[in-house]
Enzyme design. Sequence first.
Site, short mmCIF file in Angstrom:
data_model
loop_
_atom_site.label_atom_id
_atom_site.label_comp_id
_atom_site.label_asym_id
_atom_site.label_seq_id
_atom_site.Cartn_x
_atom_site.Cartn_y
_atom_site.Cartn_z
N LYS A 1 -5.06 -7.13 -4.26
CA LYS A 1 -5.17 -6.49 -2.94
C LYS A 1 -6.41 -7.05 -2.24
CE LYS A 1 -4.38 -1.75 -1.37
NZ LYS A 1 -4.54 -0.36 -1.78
C1 E4P Z 1 -3.15 1.69 0.50
O1 E4P Z 1 -2.78 0.95 -0.37
C2 E4P Z 1 -4.25 2.64 0.39
O2 E4P Z 1 -4.60 2.81 -0.95
C3 E4P Z 1 -3.94 4.01 0.88
O3 E4P Z 1 -2.59 4.17 1.24
C4 E4P Z 1 -4.95 4.60 1.78
O4 E4P Z 1 -4.53 5.88 2.15
P1 E4P Z 1 -5.49 7.02 2.69
O5 E4P Z 1 -5.60 6.88 4.15
O6 E4P Z 1 -4.81 8.28 2.28
O7 E4P Z 1 -6.83 6.83 1.99
#
Ligand code: E4P
Length: 219
Positions: free
Chosen positions: A87
Amino acid sequence: MKFFIDTANLDQIREAQDLGVLDGVTTNPSLMAKEGITGKANIINHYKAICDIVDGDVSAEVIATDFENIIKEGTELAALHEKIVVKVPMIKDGVKAIKHFSSNGIRTNCTLVFSTGQALLAAKAGATYVSPFIGRLDDISTDGIGLIEDIRLVYDNYNFETQILAASIRHSTHILECARIGADVMTGPLSAILALLKHPLTDSGLAQFLADHAKAAGK
Ligand code: E4P
């Protein structure tokens, strides 16, 4: 549509995997910190533990923000397990790194995407997944679902293979809206996945069936 769970909590990952509908896991540094996972060795062991539970891709995020260190860290993460997807944040060095990884057979998830232009760049660089954060856009009164719709249109115009991974999902309605638009994947909390189960007519209908069965059996 693939279902990913957005957590580093092993119990929740196990519960979603046991349900039989899980296709992968996404994590991020905040989710790892929430589980108290710190230090390189613990982080590596935790990613391996997640890979042992889930049948599918596991996104592991780099901490580095410069090209050379993103490559170094991402290459190490990818070597941990074949399920790992690296990522990488949507920054200039991140885009360069995604291009490098895609040219070298390492799968990537481009994260922190908030506009169609960013999604277009991620696809051009060869990202495996692009993660638009719809909940965080909704939080600032911007149309998160509209962004997914726009990215779908642009990707379909050019047959980009990058999969749209709708992220920052807050509830089951987000999941359904993403499904209608044709997001390839959604990642959300276990609560949003389990909420899809619920309908009051299912509960009252089942109660009636069981009561009728018991009554008939008692005769
Ligand atoms: C994406 O991969 C992120 O980990 C995640 O969806 C972030 O979400 P949040 O806005 O609930 O922190």
